[in-house]
Scaffold this motif. Sequence first.
Motif, PDB file in Angstrom:
ATOM      1  N   PHE A  57      74.433  29.209 -18.596  1.00  9.26           N
ATOM      2  CA  PHE A  57      73.190  29.520 -17.893  1.00  9.26           C
ATOM      3  C   PHE A  57      71.947  29.487 -18.776  1.00  9.26           C
ATOM      4  O   PHE A  57      70.899  29.979 -18.400  1.00  9.26           O
ATOM      5  CB  PHE A  57      73.276  30.893 -17.203  1.00  9.26           C
ATOM      6  N   SER A  58      72.045  28.954 -19.988  1.00  3.85           N
ATOM      7  CA  SER A  58      70.833  28.896 -20.797  1.00  3.85           C
ATOM      8  C   SER A  58      70.848  27.630 -21.641  1.00  3.85           C
ATOM      9  O   SER A  58      71.758  26.819 -21.556  1.00  3.85           O
ATOM     10  CB  SER A  58      70.731  30.130 -21.697  1.00  3.85           C
ATOM     11  N   GLY A  59      69.870  27.445 -22.490  1.00  2.00           N
ATOM     12  CA  GLY A  59      69.808  26.276 -23.351  1.00  2.00           C
ATOM     13  C   GLY A  59      69.649  24.991 -22.568  1.00  2.00           C
ATOM     14  O   GLY A  59      70.393  24.031 -22.749  1.00  2.00           O
ATOM     15  N   LEU A  60      68.677  24.939 -21.672  1.00  2.00           N
ATOM     16  CA  LEU A  60      68.527  23.796 -20.771  1.00  2.00           C
ATOM     17  C   LEU A  60      68.074  22.545 -21.515  1.00  2.00           C
ATOM     18  O   LEU A  60      67.258  22.598 -22.410  1.00  2.00           O
ATOM     19  CB  LEU A  60      67.497  24.145 -19.687  1.00  2.00           C
ATOM     20  N   ARG A  61      68.665  21.398 -21.105  1.00  2.00           N
ATOM     21  CA  ARG A  61      68.164  20.136 -21.634  1.00  2.00           C
ATOM     22  C   ARG A  61      67.999  19.134 -20.485  1.00  2.00           C
ATOM     23  O   ARG A  61      68.656  19.247 -19.452  1.00  2.00           O
ATOM     24  CB  ARG A  61      69.100  19.588 -22.722  1.00  2.00           C
ATOM     25  N   ASP A  62      67.128  18.160 -20.703  1.00  2.00           N
ATOM     26  CA  ASP A  62      66.757  17.217 -19.648  1.00  2.00           C
ATOM     27  C   ASP A  62      67.889  16.229 -19.362  1.00  2.00           C
ATOM     28  O   ASP A  62      68.495  15.695 -20.290  1.00  2.00           O
ATOM     29  CB  ASP A  62      65.510  16.446 -20.084  1.00  2.00           C
ATOM     30  N   ALA A  63      68.170  15.994 -18.081  1.00  4.42           N
ATOM     31  CA  ALA A  63      69.244  15.045 -17.719  1.00  4.42           C
ATOM     32  C   ALA A  63      68.794  14.080 -16.620  1.00  4.42           C
ATOM     33  O   ALA A  63      69.618  13.607 -15.853  1.00  4.42           O
ATOM     34  CB  ALA A  63      70.502  15.798 -17.322  1.00  4.42           C
ATOM     35  N   GLY A  64      67.516  13.812 -16.527  1.00  2.00           N
ATOM     36  CA  GLY A  64      67.087  12.703 -15.686  1.00  2.00           C
ATOM     37  C   GLY A  64      66.346  13.046 -14.415  1.00  2.00           C
ATOM     38  O   GLY A  64      66.071  14.203 -14.108  1.00  2.00           O
TER      39      GLY A  64
ATOM     40  N   GLU B 214      66.972   9.718  -8.416  1.00  2.00           N
ATOM     41  CA  GLU B 214      67.721   8.600  -8.986  1.00  2.00           C
ATOM     42  C   GLU B 214      69.191   8.981  -9.217  1.00  2.00           C
ATOM     43  O   GLU B 214      70.107   8.227  -8.898  1.00  2.00           O
ATOM     44  CB  GLU B 214      67.067   8.262 -10.328  1.00  2.00           C
ATOM     45  N   ARG B 215      69.406  10.179  -9.754  1.00  2.00           N
ATOM     46  CA  ARG B 215      70.776  10.652  -9.992  1.00  2.00           C
ATOM     47  C   ARG B 215      71.507  10.807  -8.655  1.00  2.00           C
ATOM     48  O   ARG B 215      72.666  10.442  -8.522  1.00  2.00           O
ATOM     49  CB  ARG B 215      70.792  11.997 -10.727  1.00  2.00           C
ATOM     50  N   ALA B 216      70.824  11.366  -7.657  1.00  2.00           N
ATOM     51  CA  ALA B 216      71.451  11.583  -6.351  1.00  2.00           C
ATOM     52  C   ALA B 216      71.899  10.255  -5.732  1.00  2.00           C
ATOM     53  O   ALA B 216      73.011  10.140  -5.216  1.00  2.00           O
ATOM     54  CB  ALA B 216      70.469  12.302  -5.416  1.00  2.00           C
ATOM     55  N   ARG B 217      71.045   9.264  -5.804  1.00  2.49           N
ATOM     56  CA  ARG B 217      71.390   7.927  -5.303  1.00  2.49           C
ATOM     57  C   ARG B 217      72.629   7.379  -5.999  1.00  2.49           C
ATOM     58  O   ARG B 217      73.523   6.822  -5.375  1.00  2.49           O
ATOM     59  CB  ARG B 217      70.249   6.957  -5.616  1.00  2.49           C
ATOM     60  N   ALA B 218      72.663   7.537  -7.321  1.00  5.50           N
ATOM     61  CA  ALA B 218      73.793   7.011  -8.101  1.00  5.50           C
ATOM     62  C   ALA B 218      75.089   7.714  -7.693  1.00  5.50           C
ATOM     63  O   ALA B 218      76.120   7.064  -7.512  1.00  5.50           O
ATOM     64  CB  ALA B 218      73.532   7.199  -9.594  1.00  5.50           C
ATOM     65  N   TYR B 219      75.048   9.025  -7.513  1.00  7.81           N
ATOM     66  CA  TYR B 219      76.264   9.755  -7.153  1.00  7.81           C
ATOM     67  C   TYR B 219      76.727   9.400  -5.747  1.00  7.81           C
ATOM     68  O   TYR B 219      77.925   9.340  -5.479  1.00  7.81           O
ATOM     69  CB  TYR B 219      76.047  11.268  -7.282  1.00  7.81           C
ATOM     70  N   GLN B 220      75.786   9.185  -4.840  1.00  8.26           N
ATOM     71  CA  GLN B 220      76.165   8.745  -3.496  1.00  8.26           C
ATOM     72  C   GLN B 220      76.865   7.386  -3.578  1.00  8.26           C
ATOM     73  O   GLN B 220      77.912   7.166  -2.969  1.00  8.26           O
ATOM     74  CB  GLN B 220      74.922   8.635  -2.607  1.00  8.26           C
ATOM     75  N   GLN B 221      76.289   6.498  -4.349  1.00  8.62           N
ATOM     76  CA  GLN B 221      76.825   5.151  -4.509  1.00  8.62           C
ATOM     77  C   GLN B 221      78.246   5.183  -5.077  1.00  8.62           C
ATOM     78  O   GLN B 221      79.110   4.410  -4.674  1.00  8.62           O
ATOM     79  CB  GLN B 221      75.879   4.364  -5.431  1.00  8.62           C
TER      80      GLN B 221
END
Lengths: 203, 260
Positions: B23-30, B34-41
């Motif tokens: 729950f901490s130490g957040l880092r950027d993942a996009g 765009e990610r949602a489209r890729a996962y649907q695909q």
Amino acid sequence: MADSGGVTVLRTGAANLASVVAALERAQQTIRWADSAQDVVDAGHVVLPGVGAFGPAMARLRADGFVQALRTRIEQGQPTLAVCLGLQLLGAGSDESPNVEGLGVFSQRAVAFGGGLRVPQLGWNRVEPAGDWLTSDYAYFANSYFLAEAPVGWAAAYSTYGSQRLVAAIGRRGVLACQFHPELSGPWGQALVERWLAGGWPC
Amino acid sequence: MLTRRIIPCLDVAHGRVVKGIRFSGLRDAGDPVERARAYQQQGGDELVVLDVAATVEARAHHLQVLRDMRHALMIPLTAGGGVKGIDDAAALLEAGADKVAVNTAAVERPELLVELAERFGRQCVVVAIDARRLKADAPVPGAPVPDWEVVIRAGTTSCGRDALEWAEEATTLGAGEILLTSWDRDGTRLGYDLELITAVHARVGTPIIASGGAATVEHLAEAFAAGADAVLAASIFHDHETTVSQIKDDLHQLGIEVRR
């Protein structure tokens, strides 16, 4: 292709309409909202979405004066898409709201899942059509109640949850009623919505 | 037959996907859309999108993310993060969510679950439970100590409730699904807390989404065997270690029914 008059959507109260609207918009449809019974009579295509409970949804349809107009267009086979609870509303009633009458297009009643099944049924289940009016594929379901048997005179498709067979979809002329959510059932569901828009089934 | 679901999860802050450990130490993942489209695909069965910033300013941004996702998605979308009342839930649903996840607000005011279920139907209401193991800690002799306690406020606050009891109460009140996260395993890649899944599965009759700790297909298969109806995973997909379609092929090989 569907007439350019767009699609008229009924607001059954609590229903989440964003997904069904998005599916229709992907099919290049203009969305209209039904404000009167006359809108339901006049519309080229009508969507009866269904999220929420049976009793409140019927109460809303009665209060809006849509009951007779809906029943008539379904009996006449005019283009109408009923989703999830929308399918159950076409029947005589439901265990969910035992004292509330449905639209009564057919005499089947929605009943609750039993036998230790996890409820609601949430997720993707295989749809198996009786006959070749639909292709078989996975569709997304979110329901606690179901119809066990399709009404006579309708094309039918079934799914099986645990050992329980349930009606997945029924169709007759311009009418398609799905227990699953075609708007959430991937490209197959989107194609189904578009086929309904294009004219439905000759049965 | 109902298939087991694979649910990629997007933690979103200020319009970007982020991923943290415990729950901490957040880092950027996009970019979330765009990610949602890729996962649907790839065959993702649904998506969970949590607003982890959940501030007033972040909320408007988040609603726009949901609208953009809805336009692109033909699969179900669960939204959550900072849902305090009916109005928050209604805003998420209007923006395009199909289900709403509630966590801290439901623990603090359980009647919220009743209100949400009455308004939107229980199939629309997901209770997110963050459970922390107490077993490993030194138990007080003679005192009844639950095996897991509920933690709230993004895992920062212990509220002293038995997680199993809360799971049962929440489903009785109105939750139609449980998003069950192991606080101990989240982000660790050690696998799901299988005992937690088994214990909640035995206690409630609603579907369970297991979350926290997945790194391999074996971890997912174990969670299903323990009673999960769906599994949530984030970093294994965000980091491009594998794809949803590869995971589903592997699960199929293991005899688990998935939508392919």
